[in-house]
Design an enzyme around this catalytic site. Structure first.
Site, PDB file in Angstrom:
ATOM      1  N   TYR A   1       0.884  -1.161   0.000  1.00  0.00           N
ATOM      2  CA  TYR A   1       0.000   0.000   0.000  1.00  0.00           C
ATOM      3  C   TYR A   1       0.917   1.205   0.000  1.00  0.00           C
ATOM      4  O   TYR A   1       1.732   1.362   0.917  1.00  0.00           O
ATOM      5  CB  TYR A   1      -0.871   0.040   1.247  1.00  0.00           C
ATOM      6  CG  TYR A   1      -2.053  -0.903   1.204  1.00  0.00           C
ATOM      7  CD1 TYR A   1      -3.033  -0.776   0.219  1.00  0.00           C
ATOM      8  CD2 TYR A   1      -2.191  -1.900   2.159  1.00  0.00           C
ATOM      9  CE1 TYR A   1      -4.125  -1.635   0.188  1.00  0.00           C
ATOM     10  CE2 TYR A   1      -3.281  -2.759   2.125  1.00  0.00           C
ATOM     11  CZ  TYR A   1      -4.246  -2.628   1.139  1.00  0.00           C
ATOM     12  OH  TYR A   1      -5.313  -3.472   1.109  1.00  0.00           O
TER      13      TYR A   1
ATOM     14  N   ASP B   1      -6.074  -0.910  -6.392  1.00  0.00           N
ATOM     15  CA  ASP B   1      -7.543  -0.901  -6.351  1.00  0.00           C
ATOM     16  C   ASP B   1      -8.064  -0.399  -5.011  1.00  0.00           C
ATOM     17  O   ASP B   1      -9.232  -0.557  -4.694  1.00  0.00           O
ATOM     18  CB  ASP B   1      -8.112  -2.303  -6.639  1.00  0.00           C
ATOM     19  CG  ASP B   1      -7.588  -3.354  -5.675  1.00  0.00           C
ATOM     20  OD1 ASP B   1      -6.868  -2.992  -4.715  1.00  0.00           O
ATOM     21  OD2 ASP B   1      -7.882  -4.540  -5.883  1.00  0.00           O
TER      22      ASP B   1
ATOM     23  N   HIS C   1      -9.836  -6.992  -5.508  1.00  0.00           N
ATOM     24  CA  HIS C   1      -9.567  -7.021  -4.075  1.00  0.00           C
ATOM     25  C   HIS C   1     -10.518  -8.004  -3.377  1.00  0.00           C
ATOM     26  O   HIS C   1     -10.984  -7.736  -2.256  1.00  0.00           O
ATOM     27  CB  HIS C   1      -9.731  -5.617  -3.491  1.00  0.00           C
ATOM     28  CG  HIS C   1      -8.778  -5.308  -2.367  1.00  0.00           C
ATOM     29  ND1 HIS C   1      -7.685  -4.510  -2.509  1.00  0.00           N
ATOM     30  CD2 HIS C   1      -8.748  -5.702  -1.073  1.00  0.00           C
ATOM     31  CE1 HIS C   1      -7.038  -4.406  -1.354  1.00  0.00           C
ATOM     32  NE2 HIS C   1      -7.659  -5.126  -0.468  1.00  0.00           N
TER      33      HIS C   1
END
Lengths: 490, 490, 490, 490
Positions: free
Chosen positions: A234, A262, A352
């Site tokens: 991330y 995403d 995801h």
């Protein structure tokens, strides 16, 4: 030795003690500096915070961040349940845990989920299993595989079946990997390390999550010397932190950098929110304060993930690492083509696991659209294409590979196996998939992964979608009824 | 007379007695030579092994293979239940068996399955009824027929309806045959012989299975002199054994050799595995040992069936027999064309009743694709095309024939009829289909089988598949719920 | 006065008394001449046969056919239940009948069916409601309407709505008629006469069935002088009988002859067969004897309906009557065109309400295919096109008319209304449809029937069929289960 | 102070007292002049009429229309339940109301509906929630959104999300408005004013209904000075009244006139009719008298709404107002084009929330057909296009806007929020949508409303409809059953 009654008295912001793993700590001076906010600490002021602490803090957190003087030491054994008596549902769960079926009774990945659903702590189960909105995408991810049928060939010598393939240059025993999923300690005290060990034994790749319960180094340390691990990232707004993470990963031997694209904002998952103690995880979800929620919880998360991440940043990542860079969370043909253009080493077609945008198309559907276009442009070998979401059977994997995927990622099923049967569970889950793979390749008339191609697949009826039910809308709808008989005994 | 208590003492590998049909046998010297492995024998050391023994051994096995000195003779009557008290479920089943509906209440093939489900021994029911993976293919085989509608013609003289047709040169009373299914004694003590007798009375063909409970000769001996039988063959790695079987079959008057090509490895059927005593059948499934299972049960079966069987072997079969040769288990247009090319006399479009590869297309779908291509190439008369899987109604049979099939095979429904009502059951089941055939041909406006053609069929909506539910995935999914009311009385 | 005990003694073929409507009759000399066979009479030897007698015999049967000397006269009141105590289910039904909702609670045609299902005698309900095989066609007939959507137009002056139209030259108040259905006395003691009276009051047409409970003349006598009735004809092998019926109908003022062409043999309806006393109706079904059944019940019915009826017979019908001749039960475009060619005055697209051939296409689907072809050939005005089957709402009717039908026939719903609320019920059911018609025409933006056309209809998604479930197949299928927890408390 | 026993005596047409809000009134002289008919008043003669009075009368009705001499004043407190004891169901409802979940537990719009269903008065719930016929259109409105999938774009800077847009020239905070729905006081004592206040706080537009419980002026008075309101208009036959309403609205600052065109007659909603006290609302439904109903309730409503309204009337509306004029209830492409031709400022694609014509296409489907045609003709900017019906999630709104809508109207969900949690509920419901909007736009890769376009949408599978079940038809159908076991214990 401390007395539990003593601890209970220190339950204010100014005088705040908490118990973690049977020891008390004075966190009064630390409350306001807690990166996760003071709210969650104060909730446990004067109480046992172990369950809330564990899933989101590496094992050495207290040693690292809390000066020894705040370590108040162990105290007499006490029963946590005394203060907070377990509900009937919780007692049933505990009994279930004792009565769980033998591992030998697990015949497929759904079986692990079944046991997990009935034995995991409510909070943990809800966090792992939940999806966004009405969880239609979550279910459609799996259902989409049902729209593809096989064209199995007969009278082929299928004596020897070879499942091995390569992923980003690594030889692996089978074309699937353990994908990154957050908060492994919610399900098992060893967290992600369980997955590391199973991956090693089964010779498949593990992708390490940014939001792991264990620290990155703990997970890497757990690996064998031959084992390949990838890193899911991330992207942090603070690019220095980001760079530090990436460089450190490369130094530790990570073989692939999977940038999550995403999730500029982490999804709102109602099943998770409904589970009672979810506030403890709130800093992950950005849902920590009711006040904030009413103003739009969505806006609170920007400090955690960089919402401004864009295609121009790819160059910078290239400048700080030699690892292959893969985009995780590509959801359209258009972005897949941009990924080629930007020289990425691969993409993961993924929504995801149905946890972010409801009605994002299932990855298999994007793959079916993408491959003919890539081939037409001669780009099919420019990058490796993976997908994840909804994979439960070897037939799912075989379909994805026939349609052009290099491999598939599997997340939740391994979490459930880990949470129910630990190391042996994950090993078994992987083995089940391999056994199914051998069986099904034999029945399909192929002997090695590279033989899998579109000729074994029938997508003619793919356009008929079998959309999962909108359960909430369906449940609140009151059906029409026939007229009532007078005695209403009917 | 022996004493049961005496038998119980001989319960080790070195000193191993078993009871079969009320007689004890000393199998100590034989344990290690048992072709099905020693495990299953040792399981019954000192106990009654009749139920495990019967379905997989011809009636003369003990006489043939066990020297008289090991025959310990009969002993006093004893109650098997004493040692192994039946479960509540088993007691309910036995009661149900006593209470089963009269045969006259059977109106369709589903009714036999209903009674079978509730009265058959769990093990037997599970073995017969199970399919691979999520049993989607098993159900889709039947459901695919629902996608075809009729175009019935009116004002045709339908006074006389003739159901007869020919199959591989044999005149038969109706265009369906009893297909090969394994282990007939699981359902009835006479096993496949029940089917032989019913086929004779109804003048239809029986296909004898390789994995029959009765020996091949027992089944052939049971036939009348006018009766036609076919042989289904699992090809053994040892071609001498194979040749011996084929030549013997031809000598005994078998009129068709159906080589199974959809099962280089026997499928893994979870419903079957879940049933308690399935280990007794394990050598068929290759699932005999937990140890082996964890290493991939799929690899253990190669000794039984030749995984290397391929198109080149067809020539060899031609060289050893004059019987018509038919491939059973063709699943694609491509392989159907190869079958023509290799001069085969016929094919059976089949996915093994949904017991092998999940998501293999339903045979009816392959037929719909195949016929126009065969016709375009002028090959439609080069071989006879059969199909099996999912047939339950005369309308199913009529659709298959309209679409180009020469006939259809029916397996499970006759097993259920046999297991519940024996000879009369199978006779009735066949009669029901014939009655439905006469009725429906009359309503369709045709009077003989050769009139059936595509003009009576509407496949316009065939592309809309109604996929059976993925029951396990659906069952483990936890639906979202609305918020709880405070008193939770809602 | 007779004594019931006395009657009971006469219970043999040679000495056979039966009770009908509270009077005893000696039928010993008549048993063997009974057109419906002796079996059904002997079943009631020495008993009350009223319920079996009523639905299939006109009211004057005994007077007409049994000489006065056999009329033994009335006898003391007795309780029929004493001999044959009603089941719990039957007692519940009787209570329900007392408790039925007020007629004012009936809001749609389904409501009548609901009350009928719970209050009608099991035998009667089963006979009326059943369909062939798995009743997929029966349900698909209705479901097919759901595939058509409206294109309602706005800002049209819809103050005055006119529902009237003409059918075969008769002006009617609304574009639907009461179609022919057998055995009206199963549901109401006045049988078809109830429908006659309601049709008169509501100014719609009634089609009189061949298999009516009331005699043809009783039904015609019940009509008003302005009322139009049609006749449905099952063609008898004996053409003299047939001619007699037709000529008599014309003389009595019948305005249309509807020859049934979808039933050379009457369908086998399992729901009906399952209902206990169905043997009483067996001569209609041809299912009277188990012995015969096992030989193929289908063959027993030829004496009743002419299975050789064909297109060449149309000319003969023309020669014996001036009434318009319509074929009832056309199921394909091909036969519709043949009907034009043979100069018929109309056709009814129908699959006999799903009671004959399973998987015959729903009439609406045939209509959608037919009209463009008729128009292309300029034949759309050559005959009137009706359809029946599955109509429950005014929207269904409007769709059929928009798509080219002149009107629709409605059967079962009126039978249910008759069986539950008698005359008032049928009147109300018709009125509900009319009210819905006015409302929906207004909302559609049309003011008269002749304005209805394809421009108000969207059939774009018609190809997506929503096939009704195969209930028996689904019910006998045993779903896979997840592994059992050890305590099995789950 | 009056005595309740005294009031009870005045219960005839000639001597008629009623209680409203704790005060008694003598309405004897007024009964026959009541615009809603005398029936409903007489029903409450001598009783408390508050619940029937409130939803359909503005707060100042009695002051305005009933001379002071008829105001009999307050009286001693009494318990209404004493006369009319509440049913078990009603008692359960009241308990539920006390136990309702905290507002913080509402996570989506369905949650409000869930609480409403269990806590609202039966009459009110039924009136709000019901649709026409089988409520297939009502459900299909929502289900149609499921047929559209997203194509979310990645690596877009989505830090700042702007939800604002303009509607008919008004800047609003989010692209949805509160659409007009009748009888707000059924759900909340403040009626539509609750919606006015929430709309003000959230800066969205409210459309005021003709059939509001509060008077038009009450609602406008409740608005802030910056707040925009629109007016929904049922066109009265008496054009003077109509003109008066329109001119008054313009004077009061209304910014848009939405003429309802899908309801020349108000729909017949069976769920509503089944609810017990519906007769009180009957003048709205035109269902006041059984006698009339049997003659066709549909014909009774013409006095209320002008059934002759047509395209020629548009010019007249233009002549009496400068407000933008929008047609509410357009259901076809054809009428949309006519609206452009007639110079309208906008249309609302709507089928009245599934309350008028069953099988009117879902608005989203009309939108998908309409936009390409408008664009092809270059008319896409000639008027603003809105839609309403079935919107429950921000994803629904985003899909509509991507496909060309300017905004969407939401009705029932806000009524449910109002009826359960009042002002805070409606505020929260709007906030949930806004939060979902921000989240989903971010995940979609767009930052402002004007970026939303077809490129973010996949309608490829739109043709596969998932039609809601026909519940009544399904419920009255009796499934086939397997044969019964003899002991019937199965």
């Amino acid at each position: 030795m401390l007395d539990i009654e003593e601890v209970k008295k220190h339950n204010t912001r100014k005088d705040c003690w908490v118990i973690i793993h049977g020891k008390a700590y004075d966190v009064s001076d630390f409350v306001d500096e807690h990166p996760g906010g003071s709210g969650v600490i104060l909730k446990y002021a004067g109480k046992d915070a172990t369950k809330a602490f564990d899933p989101i803090h590496p094992g050495d957190t207290l040693v690292k961040y809390l000066a020894p003087k705040y370590h108040l030491g162990p105290f007499e054994d006490y029963d946590d349940d005394e203060d907070d008596p377990p509900s009937q549902e919780e007692l049933r769960r505990r009994q279930k845990k004792l009565d769980k079926p033998d591992l030998s009774q697990m015949y497929n990945l759904n079986d692990f989920e079944f046991v997990a659903r009935h034995t995991m702590e409510r909070t943990a189960w809800s966090y792992y299993s939940s999806g966004c909105d009405d969880e239609i995408t979550l279910r459609e991810n799996h259902a989409s595989y049902h729209r593809v049928f096989f064209k199995p060939r007969i009278l082929v010598d299928v004596t020897n079946i070879d499942l091995s393939t390569t992923m980003l240059g690594t030889k692996v025993s089978s074309p699937f990997y353990i994908t990154a999923t957050a908060l492994g300690r919610l399900g098992h005290k060893d967290g992600e390390k369980v997955l590391t060990r199973a991956a090693a034994k089964q010779d498949i790749i593990q992708m390490i999550p940014t939001l792991a319960s264990c620290s990155f180094d703990e997970i890497v340390d757990e690996a064998t010397s031959e084992q390949t691990q990838w890193l899911q990232l991330y992207v942090n707004k603070d690019r220095e932190i980001c760079e530090k993470i990436v460089r450190h990963a490369e130094e530790r031997g990570i073989k692939g950098l999977f940038i999550t694209v995403d999730a500029p904002q982490l999804g709102r998952r109602e099943k998770d929110m409904r589970s009672k103690k979810i506030e403890d995880l709130s800093h992950v979800q950005g849902d920590d304060e009711e006040a904030d929620r009413s103003q739009g919880a969505a806006r609170a998360i920007s400090s955690f993930i960089d919402t401004s991440l864009n295609w121009n940043d790819i160059k910078w990542f290239r400048s700080i690492t030699k690892m292959p860079i893969i985009l995780k969370g590509v959801q359209t043909v258009e972005d897949s083509l941009l990924a080629v253009e930007h020289g990425l080493d691969g993409i993961v077609l993924s929504n995801h696991g149905g946890r972010q945008l409801e009605f994002s198309k299932p990855p298999l559907e994007v793959l079916i659209e993408l491959m003919p276009i890539l081939k037409q442009k001669g780009l099919q070998d420019k990058m490796e294409i993976y997908l994840d979401g909804g994979v439960r059977r070897a037939t799912d994997i075989l379909k994805a590979i026939c349609l052009g995927a290099k491999g598939v990622g599997i997340g939740r099923p391994f979490l459930y196996a880990m949470s129910t049967y630990g190391d042996a569970g994950v090993f078994k889950a992987i083995q089940i998939l391999k056994d199914e793979m051998v069986m099904n390749m034999r029945l399909l008339g192929v002997t090695s992964i590279d033989q899998l191609s579109e000729k074994y697949i029938d997508t003619r009826h793919f356009q008929t979608r079998y959309l999962p039910e909108d359960k909430l809308f369906g449940a609140v709808y009151e059906p029409l009824v026939s007229p009532a008989f007078k005695d209403s005994k009917l």
